[in-house]
Write a protein that holds these residues in place. Structure first.
Motif, PDB file in Angstrom:
ATOM      1  N   VAL A 117       0.946  -1.188   0.034  1.00 31.47           N
ATOM      2  CA  VAL A 117      -0.157   0.041  -0.099  1.00 31.47           C
ATOM      3  C   VAL A 117       0.893   1.177  -0.094  1.00 31.47           C
ATOM      4  O   VAL A 117       0.495   2.195  -0.634  1.00 31.47           O
ATOM      5  N   LEU A 118       1.889   1.237   0.833  1.00 33.21           N
ATOM      6  CA  LEU A 118       2.826   2.432   0.641  1.00 33.21           C
ATOM      7  C   LEU A 118       3.469   2.635  -0.744  1.00 33.21           C
ATOM      8  O   LEU A 118       3.652   3.674  -1.097  1.00 33.21           O
ATOM      9  N   ALA A 119       3.812   1.522  -1.251  1.00 37.03           N
ATOM     10  CA  ALA A 119       4.421   1.504  -2.604  1.00 37.03           C
ATOM     11  C   ALA A 119       3.469   2.317  -3.552  1.00 37.03           C
ATOM     12  O   ALA A 119       3.886   3.007  -4.482  1.00 37.03           O
ATOM     13  N   ASP A 120       2.150   1.632  -3.496  1.00 36.98           N
ATOM     14  CA  ASP A 120       1.273   2.151  -4.427  1.00 36.98           C
ATOM     15  C   ASP A 120       0.900   3.719  -4.112  1.00 36.98           C
ATOM     16  O   ASP A 120       0.786   4.599  -5.184  1.00 36.98           O
ATOM     17  N   LEU A 121       1.072   4.312  -2.915  1.00 36.50           N
ATOM     18  CA  LEU A 121       0.875   5.766  -2.566  1.00 36.50           C
ATOM     19  C   LEU A 121       2.039   6.324  -3.178  1.00 36.50           C
ATOM     20  O   LEU A 121       1.626   7.275  -3.737  1.00 36.50           O
ATOM     21  N   GLY A 122       3.004   5.845  -3.022  1.00 35.22           N
ATOM     22  CA  GLY A 122       4.338   6.573  -3.484  1.00 35.22           C
ATOM     23  C   GLY A 122       4.102   6.762  -5.013  1.00 35.22           C
ATOM     24  O   GLY A 122       4.601   7.616  -5.806  1.00 35.22           O
ATOM     25  N   ARG A 123       3.435   5.635  -5.739  1.00 35.59           N
ATOM     26  CA  ARG A 123       3.653   5.547  -7.209  1.00 35.59           C
ATOM     27  C   ARG A 123       2.252   6.699  -7.744  1.00 35.59           C
ATOM     28  O   ARG A 123       2.565   7.167  -8.615  1.00 35.59           O
TER      29      ARG A 123
END
Length: 87
Positions: free
Chosen positions: A41-47
């Protein structure tokens, strides 16, 4: 999510089945002692942050163990190009 961003549509998703085909996020999560789903989820937020207005909300974990919700709406400039590897 990527289709919504490309179309300039609002979205709300509860990610339930994270996929990390290269294994990089899972390796980072293990190294940092972070739960894999949270790391995804954190990776998706950053992307997604450069592409739209994105927010994370949490449900009570008693309701569902998949208690994260991503809320997104188009950026002020309208639809933008979507980076690959989407949610």
């Amino acid at each position: 999510v990527d289709s919504c961003v490309a179309a300039g549509a609002d979205f709300a998703v509860c990610p339930c089945c994270p996929k990390d085909e290269g294994g990089r996020i899972q390796a980072a999560a293990q190294a940092l002692g972070v739960e894999f789903g949270a790391a995804m989820v954190l990776a998706d937020l950053g992307r997604l942050a450069p592409l739209c207005d994105i927010r994370l909300r949490l449900l009570d974990a008693a309701v569902t163990p998949q208690n994260r919700i991503l809320l997104g709406r188009p950026s002020a400039g309208g639809p933008v190009a979507v980076a690959s590897g989407g949610a």
